[in-house]
Scaffold this motif. Structure first.
Motif, mmCIF file in Angstrom:
data_model
loop_
_atom_site.group_PDB
_atom_site.id
_atom_site.type_symbol
_atom_site.label_atom_id
_atom_site.label_comp_id
_atom_site.label_asym_id
_atom_site.label_seq_id
_atom_site.Cartn_x
_atom_site.Cartn_y
_atom_site.Cartn_z
ATOM 1 N N ILE A 323 -22.369 22.538 -2.553
ATOM 2 C CA ILE A 323 -20.683 22.878 -2.238
ATOM 3 C C ILE A 323 -20.154 21.655 -1.651
ATOM 4 N N LEU A 324 -19.004 21.166 -2.233
ATOM 5 C CA LEU A 324 -18.069 20.193 -1.970
ATOM 6 C C LEU A 324 -17.503 20.494 -0.763
ATOM 7 N N GLN A 325 -17.441 19.772 0.305
ATOM 8 C CA GLN A 325 -16.813 19.720 1.421
ATOM 9 C C GLN A 325 -15.458 19.064 1.619
ATOM 10 N N PRO A 326 -14.609 19.885 2.321
ATOM 11 C CA PRO A 326 -13.145 19.304 2.487
ATOM 12 C C PRO A 326 -13.071 17.675 2.069
ATOM 13 N N THR A 327 -12.183 17.323 1.499
ATOM 14 C CA THR A 327 -11.968 15.831 1.219
ATOM 15 C C THR A 327 -10.597 15.354 1.621
ATOM 16 N N LEU A 328 -10.415 14.334 2.662
ATOM 17 C CA LEU A 328 -9.234 14.141 3.234
ATOM 18 C C LEU A 328 -8.957 12.656 2.795
ATOM 19 N N GLN A 329 -7.825 12.415 3.066
ATOM 20 C CA GLN A 329 -7.135 11.070 2.653
ATOM 21 C C GLN A 329 -7.936 9.937 3.384
ATOM 22 N N ALA A 330 -8.169 8.510 2.766
ATOM 23 C CA ALA A 330 -8.953 7.772 3.392
ATOM 24 C C ALA A 330 -7.908 7.344 4.639
ATOM 25 N N GLU A 331 -8.734 6.437 5.480
ATOM 26 C CA GLU A 331 -8.306 6.083 6.844
ATOM 27 C C GLU A 331 -7.128 5.056 6.593
ATOM 28 N N VAL A 332 -7.323 4.448 5.634
ATOM 29 C CA VAL A 332 -6.198 3.336 5.274
ATOM 30 C C VAL A 332 -5.570 3.961 4.191
ATOM 31 N N PRO A 333 -4.382 4.592 4.269
ATOM 32 C CA PRO A 333 -3.446 5.179 3.079
ATOM 33 C C PRO A 333 -3.243 4.159 1.973
ATOM 34 N N ILE A 334 -3.444 4.655 0.838
ATOM 35 C CA ILE A 334 -2.865 4.043 -0.406
ATOM 36 C C ILE A 334 -1.507 4.812 -1.080
ATOM 37 N N PHE A 335 -1.809 6.025 -1.021
ATOM 38 C CA PHE A 335 -0.780 7.046 -1.673
ATOM 39 C C PHE A 335 -0.378 7.757 -0.710
ATOM 40 N N GLN A 336 0.912 8.513 -0.957
ATOM 41 C CA GLN A 336 1.748 9.341 -0.057
ATOM 42 C C GLN A 336 1.627 10.656 -0.784
ATOM 43 N N HIS A 337 1.980 10.843 -2.063
ATOM 44 C CA HIS A 337 1.813 12.232 -2.736
ATOM 45 C C HIS A 337 1.243 11.893 -4.207
#
Length: 367
Positions: A323-337
């Motif tokens: 089961i895939l676990q919740p995936t968050l944005q990386a600690e160093v953001p590249i994208f906004q949306h």
């Protein structure tokens, strides 16, 4: 002999493993050097180029970059919602070749369909637009088929005009997909969440999805995207986005529900099939407390078995007991949306963003 591509790939993988859920080479590459960053996982790693598009804010201003497709000549065609230039056409170096379109204030969805030797575009105006005062408003959307120079072939208007919508059901489409036989599927993602099927002439066949099915799995919540999946040519299917449920739902081409693919924490946009993989922009993701965050987008890549294998700009995908676990944005953001992904023949990605401060598409070069 180790090539530069091999070196970058191995370095990116080592950094991914060493940093756990932080998948960007934050320590080897300072965040300010965006073009030196390598992001991604499991061999699907990319060098970031935020300066790819060679355009001027004065001559070709942008608002939101919604979607991009590649035509038969290798040109990259982008749709946005700035009525000074809805359509921007680039070569792969980022040079602007052409621009046109002033009628799509809600320019949102863009699909390319090939008929014989000629390419056609299906442009979706979702109905959301910003007026002269800067206020957002909504109106009925439309789907327009054009040639590559913007000449209109036909328009699909409000389904109420042919009796398939009730008066209180809004029509604000977000996407189209075109089947090999020419059938057109329209995703009413900001309206009533139906998928509406037409034939190649624009004649209504059926609709499905919506909110009121006896089995809630057949419902769609923010049916933002739709794609024809012919990876198994003997059994083609339809992949539909149910963005508010953080999943794709798979249907037969005549609208029968098959299964869902859960993508916890990811508010995904349209599925884009290239080779054996599915790519999608993630417009938002959730935080550690499970709340949706602004400016928290990234990209996700699924293999032929619908398993997430890479999340450029996001954390490494983690499965527990399948089961895939919740995936968050990386600690160093590249994208906004992350709103859309275009994949070229070299497996480079071009990422269109919504609500990203008027920025052009970001190129991710495969390494």
């Amino acid at each position: 002999m180790t090539t530069r591509r091999d070196f970058l790939r191995k370095t990116a993988l080592a950094a991914t493993l060493g940093l756990g859920t932080s998948n960007i080479l934050a320590h080897a590459n300072p965040p300010t050097l965006a073009t030196d960053l390598v992001i991604g996982h499991q061999g699907f790693t990319y060098k970031v180029d935020k300066n790819w598009a060679k355009i001027s804010v004065n001559s070709t201003p942008l608002f939101n970059c919604h979607e991009m497709v590649q035509d038969s000549k290798g040109r990259l065609i982008m749709l946005g919602d700035n009525v000074q230039n809805n359509i921007l056409i680039f070569d792969k170096s980022g040079k602007l070749l052409d621009n046109w379109g002033t009628a799509y204030a809600g320019g949102h969805g863009l699909t390319l369909a090939k008929e014989g030797e000629e390419d056609f575009l299906y442009i979706v105006d979702c109905g959301w637009y910003q007026d002269r005062t800067g206020k957002w408003n909504r109106q009925a959307g439309q789907v327009v088929k054009t040639d590559l120079n913007g000449r209109i072939i036909f328009t699909l208007g409000h389904p109420q005009t042919i009796g398939i919508y009730k008066q209180d059901e809004p029509f604000m489409p977000t996407e189209t997909a075109v089947a090999p036989n020419g059938d057109i599927y329209v995703a009413d993602g900001y309206g009533s969440d139906y998928i509406i099927q037409y034939n190649a002439k624009g004649q209504y066949i059926r609709h499905f999805g919506g909110h009121h099915n006896a089995n809630p799995e057949h419902n769609l919540q923010n049916a933002h995207g739709v794609a024809i999946d012919i990876r198994n040519k003997a059994n083609p299917t339809l992949i539909c986005t149910s963005r508010d449920e953080n999943c794709f739902k798979i249907f037969t081409l005549d609208g029968k529900f098959i299964k869902r693919v859960d993508l916890p924490g990811m508010y995904i946009c349209r599925p884009v099939i290239a080779g054996q993989n599915v790519y999608a922009g993630v417009c938002w993701s959730k935080d550690k407390e499970g709340k949706r965050n602004a400016n928290s987008g990234f990209v996700t890549i699924l293999d032929k078995d619908n398993k997430v294998i890479s999340c450029p700009g996001g954390q490494a995908p983690v499965y527990k007991n399948g089961i895939l676990q919740p995936t968050l944005q990386a600690e160093v953001p590249i994208f906004q949306h992350g709103h859309d992904v275009c994949v070229d023949e070299d497996e480079n990605l071009y990422i269109c963003q919504w609500n990203a401060n008027y920025t052009p598409p970001v190129k991710l070069t495969r390494v």
